[in-house]
Design an enzyme around this catalytic site. Structure first.
Site, PDB file in Angstrom:
ATOM      1  N   HIS A  84      39.547  42.921  51.998  1.00 30.57           N
ATOM      2  CA  HIS A  84      39.002  44.512  51.684  1.00 30.57           C
ATOM      3  C   HIS A  84      38.078  44.511  52.888  1.00 30.57           C
ATOM      4  CE1 HIS A  84      35.438  42.914  50.003  1.00 30.57           C
ATOM      5  NE2 HIS A  84      36.032  42.422  48.848  1.00 30.57           N
ATOM      6  N   HIS A 104      35.331  42.057  53.690  1.00 26.18           N
ATOM      7  CA  HIS A 104      35.308  40.970  54.440  1.00 26.18           C
ATOM      8  C   HIS A 104      35.834  41.211  55.880  1.00 26.18           C
ATOM      9  CE1 HIS A 104      37.542  39.979  50.293  1.00 26.18           C
ATOM     10  NE2 HIS A 104      36.217  39.173  50.636  1.00 26.18           N
ATOM     11  N   CYS A 124      28.783  30.555  36.216  1.00 28.12           N
ATOM     12  CA  CYS A 124      29.446  32.035  36.384  1.00 28.12           C
ATOM     13  C   CYS A 124      30.759  31.630  37.335  1.00 28.12           C
ATOM     14  CB  CYS A 124      28.781  32.854  37.165  1.00 28.12           C
ATOM     15  SG  CYS A 124      29.688  34.404  37.385  1.00 28.12           S
ATOM     16  N   CYS A 157      30.758  33.808  40.533  1.00 32.82           N
ATOM     17  CA  CYS A 157      29.997  33.293  41.603  1.00 32.82           C
ATOM     18  C   CYS A 157      30.281  32.055  42.014  1.00 32.82           C
ATOM     19  CB  CYS A 157      28.654  33.285  41.138  1.00 32.82           C
ATOM     20  SG  CYS A 157      27.881  34.984  40.816  1.00 32.82           S
ATOM     21  N   CYS A 203      26.600  38.017  33.920  1.00 26.43           N
ATOM     22  CA  CYS A 203      26.236  37.941  35.210  1.00 26.43           C
ATOM     23  C   CYS A 203      26.294  39.263  36.010  1.00 26.43           C
ATOM     24  CB  CYS A 203      27.436  37.052  35.899  1.00 26.43           C
ATOM     25  SG  CYS A 203      27.376  37.165  37.824  1.00 26.43           S
ATOM     26  N   HIS A 233      29.217  40.001  38.453  1.00 21.94           N
ATOM     27  CA  HIS A 233      30.470  40.181  37.898  1.00 21.94           C
ATOM     28  C   HIS A 233      30.864  40.487  36.258  1.00 21.94           C
ATOM     29  CE1 HIS A 233      30.727  37.170  41.091  1.00 21.94           C
ATOM     30  NE2 HIS A 233      31.785  37.482  41.239  1.00 21.94           N
ATOM     31  N   LYS A 243      29.210  50.089  43.547  1.00 25.06           N
ATOM     32  CA  LYS A 243      29.852  48.543  44.250  1.00 25.06           C
ATOM     33  C   LYS A 243      31.205  48.877  44.215  1.00 25.06           C
ATOM     34  CE  LYS A 243      29.741  44.106  42.902  1.00 25.06           C
ATOM     35  NZ  LYS A 243      30.024  42.910  42.015  1.00 25.06           N
ATOM     36  N   LYS A 260      37.241  45.858  41.744  1.00 27.78           N
ATOM     37  CA  LYS A 260      38.550  46.058  41.116  1.00 27.78           C
ATOM     38  C   LYS A 260      38.718  47.060  39.970  1.00 27.78           C
ATOM     39  CE  LYS A 260      41.253  42.315  41.289  1.00 27.78           C
ATOM     40  NZ  LYS A 260      42.131  41.283  41.256  1.00 27.78           N
TER      41      LYS A 260
HETATM   42  O1  ME8 Z   1      31.405  34.380  48.790  1.00 27.38           O
HETATM   43  N1  ME8 Z   1      29.783  44.528  52.007  1.00 27.38           N
HETATM   44  O2  ME8 Z   1      33.651  34.434  49.521  1.00 27.38           O
HETATM   45  P1  ME8 Z   1      33.813  35.989  49.408  1.00 27.38           P
HETATM   46  C1  ME8 Z   1      29.355  43.906  52.781  1.00 27.38           C
HETATM   47  N2  ME8 Z   1      33.944  32.168  49.572  1.00 27.38           N
HETATM   48  N3  ME8 Z   1      30.052  42.713  52.955  1.00 27.38           N
HETATM   49  C2  ME8 Z   1      30.853  42.047  52.101  1.00 27.38           C
HETATM   50  C3  ME8 Z   1      31.105  43.143  50.906  1.00 27.38           C
HETATM   51  C4  ME8 Z   1      30.456  44.337  50.892  1.00 27.38           C
HETATM   52  N4  ME8 Z   1      30.658  45.139  49.785  1.00 27.38           N
HETATM   53  N5  ME8 Z   1      31.804  42.258  50.078  1.00 27.38           N
HETATM   54  C5  ME8 Z   1      32.191  41.130  50.693  1.00 27.38           C
HETATM   55  C6  ME8 Z   1      32.618  33.796  49.379  1.00 27.38           C
HETATM   56  N6  ME8 Z   1      31.472  41.037  51.956  1.00 27.38           N
HETATM   57  C7  ME8 Z   1      32.524  32.195  49.796  1.00 27.38           C
HETATM   58  C8  ME8 Z   1      31.948  32.078  50.997  1.00 27.38           C
HETATM   59  S1  ME8 Z   1      31.338  30.402  53.002  1.00 27.38           S
HETATM   60  C9  ME8 Z   1      30.936  28.778  53.303  1.00 27.38           C
HETATM   61  C10 ME8 Z   1      32.129  30.594  51.426  1.00 27.38           C
HETATM   62  C11 ME8 Z   1      31.552  39.867  53.063  1.00 27.38           C
HETATM   63  O3  ME8 Z   1      35.340  36.304  49.514  1.00 27.38           O
HETATM   64  C12 ME8 Z   1      30.355  39.337  53.075  1.00 27.38           C
HETATM   65  O4  ME8 Z   1      30.362  38.688  54.334  1.00 27.38           O
HETATM   66  O5  ME8 Z   1      33.355  36.384  47.971  1.00 27.38           O
HETATM   67  C13 ME8 Z   1      30.132  38.438  51.900  1.00 27.38           C
HETATM   68  O6  ME8 Z   1      29.234  37.308  52.337  1.00 27.38           O
HETATM   69  C14 ME8 Z   1      31.425  37.728  51.862  1.00 27.38           C
HETATM   70  O7  ME8 Z   1      32.446  38.657  52.296  1.00 27.38           O
HETATM   71  C15 ME8 Z   1      31.796  37.157  50.703  1.00 27.38           C
HETATM   72  O8  ME8 Z   1      33.106  36.692  50.714  1.00 27.38           O
END
Ligand code: ME8
Length: 471
Positions: A22, A25, A130, A133, A147, A150, A294, A297
């Site tokens: 989304h 990312h 969690c 997380c 949490c 979530h 926020k 989904k």
């Molecule tokens: O945490 N606003 O993956 P994840 C801004 N796999 N950035 C956002 C966002 C938002 N609303 N939502 C997501 C993980 N992001 C782990 C990371 S790294 C070794 C492992 C971005 O799929 C932001 O960069 O939950 C956030 O840190 C990341 O997506 C979390 O992606």
């Protein structure tokens, strides 16, 4: 090594494959792409890493819910991330998946090395976890027993784990952060991390007992490696190929604030324990909401970057995502505001200027090769410097604002001088704007690569269709 051919290693988080990509990312990945392109354009050798985080209970549960085997499910969603990045024009150097055999093998080797150095011990964990997380949490992290991120109650777990002696490294990491040797920006993120040391941190688990979808702990195959340890190590395993060794260590990790603790405390500690070099800089950008809520989904307000691209086009989406608010701040996104900004900055702003200048140049039979800047044009070197300073401090919106200042100048200049009236200075005025337009296209290269090319082409070959039709 000279500054020009200096190697730079930039990473994004690797994203969980429990859901499709989304704009959250897309936001981080796009920022990393712009920085990578910017550094490459100045002649630096950039290794830009992104990828997907595919192990652990959360992914296994998502696969099951979708009636798929975990690997099949990961292949599918990881493929969607790759496709989304292709659609968004992301020019990464390598896309890592934590289910890659090479990664799995190097993670196992890393853990063996930590054990041999005496930094791991066996123990019992009893408490809360969690799955959303993928982290162990305590009662004080919960709101009404749930949490807060979530909105569900954590699992109660009591299991045998292997633990990492995190506490041994905390004073050293705190000092390195304070000294700026691990540079955490912006300042408020640094302060948030320093606050964690004051609260006190415990040793962390590096393995889980009842999670089967993961990398087996080499010496205790009933355990799998904790998904966060597995995931953080991607930054290192990706460089354990012959042609990539030289990029290590990481110059810049871009992260969202949800994963600050993992990157600023756990990750440096693991590296120190292994005797590896630390990342030089961690930049934490803000989190955005959608119309004040926020993105989730459950609320049903998740925005897919592919949908924005269908509506606005590739480069416009890149522009719109990075200009909503300063990169280090939290902010809000609304589709209405995106429409407004598209129309004002792109359709009426940049797009209109390009067709205006090229039509005027055509009518006057003016070639750019015959034009010379007059003193009426603002100092372009100053504009470039403003742009570079902004990008060097991750202020994407400021960098773009310096380009839009040039657009504003051209619009006003043309309106004031009315070169279509055939005055004596018409050719000079249009020549000036042609040259500034070329500068604008150059500055847009990292942000809007296709638009930049189109403008440069049109300047050489005459006019074409509208770049940004109004919405
Ligand atoms: O945490 N606003 O993956 P994840 C801004 N796999 N950035 C956002 C966002 C938002 N609303 N939502 C997501 C993980 N992001 C782990 C990371 S790294 C070794 C492992 C971005 O799929 C932001 O960069 O939950 C956030 O840190 C990341 O997506 C979390 O992606």
């Amino acid at each position: 090594m000279t500054e020009r051919n200096r190697k730079i290693y930039i990473t994004t988080p690797i994203y969980y494959v429990n859901t499709k990509p989304h704009i959250g990312h897309a936001y981080t990945t796009l920022a990393a792409d712009v920085l990578s392109r910017y550094h490459r354009l100045t002649g630096k050798d950039v290794f830009f890493l992104t990828g997907t985080d595919e192990h652990g209970a959360k992914i296994a549960q998502a696969a099951e819910k979708n009636g798929k085997e975990p690997q099949e499910f990961c292949d599918e969603i990881s493929g969607l991330f790759k496709q989304a990045w292709k659609n968004l024009g992301i020019d990464y150097s390598y896309f890592i998946r934590t289910t890659d055999k090479h990664h799995e093998q190097k993670v196992a080797e890393f853990l063996i090395a930590l054990k041999e150095k005496g930094f791991l011990y066996e123990g019992d964990y009893s408490g809360l976890y969690c799955v959303g997380c993928e982290k162990f949490i305590t009662g004080k992290d919960l709101i009404d027993g749930q949490c807060p991120d979530h909105k569900c109650a954590p699992e109660k777990v009591a299991e045998k784990n292997w633990f990492f002696k995190l506490k041994e490294f905390l004073p050293q990491i705190e000092r390195l952060i304070n000294e700026g040797r691990i540079l955490i920006q912006p300042e408020k993120a640094k302060q948030e991390v320093l606050g964690l040391f004051k609260q006190g941190l415990d040793d962390i688990s590096v393995s889980r007992q009842n999670v089967t979808w993961g990398i087996k702990l080499p010496w205790d195959e009933k355990q799998t490696i904790y998904v966060w340890v597995d995931a953080l190590l991607n930054y290192w395993t990706a460089t354990r190929q012959d042609d990539r060794q030289d990029y290590w260590p990481v110059d810049l990790h871009l992260v969202g604030r949800d994963i600050l603790k993992f990157h600023c405390v756990y990750w440096p500690a693991l590296l120190l324990a292994a005797g590896l070099d630390l990342p030089k800089q961690i930049f934490c950008h803000g989190y955005f909401t959608i119309n004040g809520q926020k993105m989730s989904k459950t609320i049903g307000n998740v925005i897919d970057s592919n949908d924005l691209i269908t509506k606005y086009g590739l480069d416009a989406t890149r522009y719109l995502l990075l200009t909503q608010f300063p990169f280090g701040n939290d902010g809000d996104i609304s589709l209405e505001r995106l429409d407004e900004k598209y129309n004002s900055d792109l359709a009426s702003g940049l797009g209109n200027l390009v067709s205006r200048v090229l039509t005027l140049a055509n009518n006057l039979k003016l070639q750019i090769a015959d034009c010379e800047l007059t003193s009426r044009v603002p100092n372009l070197e100053e504009a470039r410097q403003k742009y570079r300073l902004a990008l060097d401090s991750f202020q994407f919106n400021e960098a773009l604002a310096s380009v839009w200042d040039l657009i504003g100048f051209c619009d006003k200049y043309i309106n004031d001088e009315k070169p279509w009236e055939g005055r004596d200075n018409s050719k000079e005025v249009v020549g000036d704007t042609l040259l500034v337009l070329r500068e604008i296209a150059d500055l847009l290269k990292a942000f809007m690569p296709q638009t930049s090319d189109k403008i440069l082409n049109r300047i050489e070959n005459g006019k074409g269709d509208s770049l940004f039709p109004r919405i």
